[in-house]
Write an enzyme that holds these catalytic residues in place. Structure first.
Site, PDB file in Angstrom:
ATOM      1  N   ARG A  33      -4.981  10.856  -6.520  1.00 42.55           N
ATOM      2  CA  ARG A  33      -6.234  11.153  -7.453  1.00 42.55           C
ATOM      3  C   ARG A  33      -6.775  12.407  -7.316  1.00 42.55           C
ATOM      4  NH1 ARG A  33      -8.133   5.428  -5.369  1.00 42.55           N
ATOM      5  NH2 ARG A  33      -7.153   6.174  -3.550  1.00 42.55           N
ATOM      6  N   ASN A  85      -1.534  10.522   7.448  1.00 41.80           N
ATOM      7  CA  ASN A  85      -2.178   9.432   7.062  1.00 41.80           C
ATOM      8  C   ASN A  85      -2.042   8.551   5.658  1.00 41.80           C
ATOM      9  OD1 ASN A  85      -4.763   7.655   7.186  1.00 41.80           O
ATOM     10  ND2 ASN A  85      -4.867   9.019   5.258  1.00 41.80           N
ATOM     11  N   TYR A 151       5.761  -4.182   5.128  1.00 42.54           N
ATOM     12  CA  TYR A 151       4.534  -3.384   5.625  1.00 42.54           C
ATOM     13  C   TYR A 151       4.704  -3.315   7.208  1.00 42.54           C
ATOM     14  CZ  TYR A 151       0.226  -1.212   6.968  1.00 42.54           C
ATOM     15  OH  TYR A 151      -0.865  -0.616   7.405  1.00 42.54           O
ATOM     16  N   LYS A 155       5.587   0.195   9.386  1.00 43.11           N
ATOM     17  CA  LYS A 155       4.675   0.677  10.632  1.00 43.11           C
ATOM     18  C   LYS A 155       5.525   0.590  12.100  1.00 43.11           C
ATOM     19  CE  LYS A 155       1.154   1.960   8.171  1.00 43.11           C
ATOM     20  NZ  LYS A 155       0.845   3.496   7.992  1.00 43.11           N
ATOM     21  N   THR A 186     -11.312  -0.417   4.504  1.00 39.37           N
ATOM     22  CA  THR A 186     -11.131   0.624   3.411  1.00 39.37           C
ATOM     23  C   THR A 186     -10.784   0.197   2.096  1.00 39.37           C
ATOM     24  OG1 THR A 186      -8.891   0.853   4.009  1.00 39.37           O
ATOM     25  CG2 THR A 186     -10.297   2.145   5.451  1.00 39.37           C
ATOM     26  N   PHE A 188      -7.582  -0.210   1.574  1.00 40.12           N
ATOM     27  CA  PHE A 188      -6.412  -0.726   1.802  1.00 40.12           C
ATOM     28  C   PHE A 188      -6.120  -2.196   1.280  1.00 40.12           C
ATOM     29  CE2 PHE A 188      -3.757  -3.206   4.982  1.00 40.12           C
ATOM     30  CZ  PHE A 188      -2.588  -2.449   5.113  1.00 40.12           C
TER      31      PHE A 188
HETATM   32  P1  NDP Z   1      -6.900   3.581   1.542  1.00 41.25           P
HETATM   33  O1  NDP Z   1      -6.308   2.872   0.528  1.00 41.25           O
HETATM   34  O2  NDP Z   1      -8.339   3.968   1.752  1.00 41.25           O
HETATM   35  O3  NDP Z   1      -6.461   5.076   1.636  1.00 41.25           O
HETATM   36  C1  NDP Z   1      -4.857   5.418   1.615  1.00 41.25           C
HETATM   37  C2  NDP Z   1      -4.882   6.873   1.238  1.00 41.25           C
HETATM   38  O4  NDP Z   1      -3.578   6.992   1.379  1.00 41.25           O
HETATM   39  C3  NDP Z   1      -5.473   7.437  -0.176  1.00 41.25           C
HETATM   40  O5  NDP Z   1      -6.150   8.631   0.065  1.00 41.25           O
HETATM   41  C4  NDP Z   1      -4.298   7.521  -1.057  1.00 41.25           C
HETATM   42  O6  NDP Z   1      -4.755   8.667  -1.861  1.00 41.25           O
HETATM   43  C5  NDP Z   1      -3.058   7.896  -0.310  1.00 41.25           C
HETATM   44  N1  NDP Z   1      -1.766   7.582  -0.615  1.00 41.25           N
HETATM   45  C6  NDP Z   1      -1.495   6.402  -0.817  1.00 41.25           C
HETATM   46  N2  NDP Z   1      -0.078   6.612  -1.296  1.00 41.25           N
HETATM   47  C7  NDP Z   1       0.177   7.760  -1.464  1.00 41.25           C
HETATM   48  C8  NDP Z   1       1.063   8.640  -2.091  1.00 41.25           C
HETATM   49  N3  NDP Z   1       2.130   7.987  -2.553  1.00 41.25           N
HETATM   50  N4  NDP Z   1       1.172   9.966  -2.077  1.00 41.25           N
HETATM   51  C9  NDP Z   1       0.028  10.565  -1.573  1.00 41.25           C
HETATM   52  N5  NDP Z   1      -1.157   9.872  -1.080  1.00 41.25           N
HETATM   53  C10 NDP Z   1      -0.993   8.458  -0.881  1.00 41.25           C
HETATM   54  O7  NDP Z   1      -6.394   2.844   3.104  1.00 41.25           O
HETATM   55  P2  NDP Z   1      -6.517   3.514   4.685  1.00 41.25           P
HETATM   56  O8  NDP Z   1      -7.454   4.795   4.740  1.00 41.25           O
HETATM   57  O9  NDP Z   1      -6.924   2.190   5.163  1.00 41.25           O
HETATM   58  O10 NDP Z   1      -5.225   4.004   5.026  1.00 41.25           O
HETATM   59  C11 NDP Z   1      -4.863   5.110   5.580  1.00 41.25           C
HETATM   60  C12 NDP Z   1      -3.563   4.841   6.453  1.00 41.25           C
HETATM   61  O11 NDP Z   1      -4.100   3.911   7.494  1.00 41.25           O
HETATM   62  C13 NDP Z   1      -2.419   4.016   5.848  1.00 41.25           C
HETATM   63  O12 NDP Z   1      -1.023   4.701   6.481  1.00 41.25           O
HETATM   64  C14 NDP Z   1      -2.792   2.583   6.501  1.00 41.25           C
HETATM   65  O13 NDP Z   1      -1.120   1.928   6.398  1.00 41.25           O
HETATM   66  C15 NDP Z   1      -3.153   3.063   7.790  1.00 41.25           C
HETATM   67  N6  NDP Z   1      -3.779   1.622   8.548  1.00 41.25           N
HETATM   68  C16 NDP Z   1      -4.720   1.264   7.856  1.00 41.25           C
HETATM   69  C17 NDP Z   1      -5.464   0.065   8.380  1.00 41.25           C
HETATM   70  C18 NDP Z   1      -6.602  -0.626   7.764  1.00 41.25           C
HETATM   71  O14 NDP Z   1      -6.848  -1.833   8.182  1.00 41.25           O
HETATM   72  N7  NDP Z   1      -7.142  -0.310   6.791  1.00 41.25           N
HETATM   73  C19 NDP Z   1      -5.027  -0.438   9.754  1.00 41.25           C
HETATM   74  C20 NDP Z   1      -3.919   0.466  10.080  1.00 41.25           C
HETATM   75  C21 NDP Z   1      -3.497   1.545   9.698  1.00 41.25           C
HETATM   76  P3  NDP Z   1      -4.024   8.220  -3.766  1.00 41.25           P
HETATM   77  O15 NDP Z   1      -4.103   6.966  -4.038  1.00 41.25           O
HETATM   78  O16 NDP Z   1      -5.100   9.234  -4.321  1.00 41.25           O
HETATM   79  O17 NDP Z   1      -2.750   9.155  -3.721  1.00 41.25           O
HETATM   80  C1  8X3 Z   2      -3.483  -2.435   8.408  1.00 38.89           C
HETATM   81  C2  8X3 Z   2      -3.880  -3.360   9.400  1.00 38.89           C
HETATM   82  O1  8X3 Z   2      -3.573  -5.830  10.073  1.00 38.89           O
HETATM   83  O2  8X3 Z   2      -4.106  -5.500   7.645  1.00 38.89           O
HETATM   84  O3  8X3 Z   2      -2.203  -1.725   9.056  1.00 38.89           O
HETATM   85  O4  8X3 Z   2      -1.910  -4.781   8.718  1.00 38.89           O
HETATM   86  S1  8X3 Z   2      -3.466  -4.855   9.124  1.00 38.89           S
END
Ligand code: NDP
Ligand code: 8X3
Length: 251
Positions: A33, A85, A151, A155, A186, A188
């Site tokens: 984005r 990330n 998913y 991971k 987030t 997510f």
């Molecule tokens: P968000 O959805 O808030 O952020 C995800 C980010 O990843 C965005 O900036 C998005 O940007 C980017 N992204 C996704 N797909 C693509 C792509 N194809 N190319 C480039 N960028 C991409 O989620 P989180 O901050 O929670 O997630 C960040 C990481 O943390 C992930 O790997 C997630 O699996 C992991 N995680 C999250 C947890 C949670 O509970 N939230 C727990 C454990 C791990 P854009 O869409 O602009 O491309």
């Molecule tokens: C993101 C956390 O528990 O929703 O990785 O899978 S959970």
């Protein structure tokens, strides 16, 4: 010092960009984005007086990743920290009802995208004789949970890649850290539930989830240990979460 952070347009990546910027790192930041990416770049430059290079690409597209990262100028190639990330969960179904497009999106982003980026940056770190790769895995990469299937598999793969990278990087003195958060509020879950905000909200109802800042703080702590200290793997849950299945919800 320079940090490259993927997926900074939201959540953990955005909070991480902020903390590295605050600590005077110059930043390469990525995401799809572009409006959010440019806005964040401008804000961080103004607020912290650092250099920021926003790169707008999709980590799933190998050619785009290669084009953007292989053309970095010599100054920007001196990357100290790579935070892998960018990632997502897409859909929440049993394996027998799963949507193939969801599966492809998760595998292509969480595994292949992480690999494409790392393949470009690891040789730069080797050339520089130092570096630190931090991979955002998950509690979902430690325990599979109902309807987590693909998913969780992606991971678990990130966890395995963190272990493998640590072996491959050891002779180059490059650190590798696996970051494994539990429930963090987030975008997510909005992404997982394909834009259904009400359903996403339920994920975090009745307890205090982690915030993106909680995780960014830990990521920065890992990256700022003395050079001879490597935090291999760090699992973080909210106090109200015991494991992937047990969350103490008050309502
Ligand atoms: P968000 O959805 O808030 O952020 C995800 C980010 O990843 C965005 O900036 C998005 O940007 C980017 N992204 C996704 N797909 C693509 C792509 N194809 N190319 C480039 N960028 C991409 O989620 P989180 O901050 O929670 O997630 C960040 C990481 O943390 C992930 O790997 C997630 O699996 C992991 N995680 C999250 C947890 C949670 O509970 N939230 C727990 C454990 C791990 P854009 O869409 O602009 O491309
Ligand atoms: C993101 C956390 O528990 O929703 O990785 O899978 S959970």
């Amino acid at each position: 010092m320079i940090a490259l952070i993927t997926g900074v347009t939201s959540g953990i990546g955005k909070a991480s960009a902020e903390i590295f910027a605050k600590n005077k790192y110059d930043l390469i930041i990525t995401g799809r984005r572009n409006d959010r990416l440019d806005k964040l770049a401008d804000e961080l430059k103004k607020k912290y007086g650092i250099k920021v290079l926003p790169l707008n690409f999709d980590v799933r597209k190998q050619k785009e990743v290669e084009k953007n990262l292989s053309l970095l100028t010599p100054g920007w190639r001196k990357i100290d920290v790579l935070l892998n990330n960018a990632g997502l969960a897409s859909g929440f179904d049993t394996i027998q009802e799963g949507n193939i497009e969801d599966w492809e999106a998760m595998i292509d982003t969480n595994i292949k995208g992480l690999l494409y980026v790392t393949r470009q940056i690891a040789p730069m770190m080797i050339e520089n004789g130092k570096g630190h790769i931090l991979n955002v895995a998950s509690l979902a990469g430690k325990q599979a949970y109902p309807k987590g299937n693909v998913y969780c598999a992606t991971k678990f793969a990130v966890d395995a890649l963190s272990q493998s990278m640590r072996i491959d990087m050891i002779e180059h003195g490059i650190r590798v850290t696996n970051i494994a958060p539990g429930l963090v509020e987030t975008e997510f879950s909005v992404v997982r539930f394909h834009g259904d905000k009400d359903r996403a909200k339920q994920t975090y109802a009745g307890f205090q989830p982690l915030t993106p800042d909680d995780i960014a703080d830990i990521i920065f702590w890992c990256a700022s240990r003395p050079a001879h200290v490597n935090i291999n793997d760090i699992l973080i849950t909210p106090t109200a979460q015991a494991n992937a299945y047990i969350v103490n919800r008050k309502s």
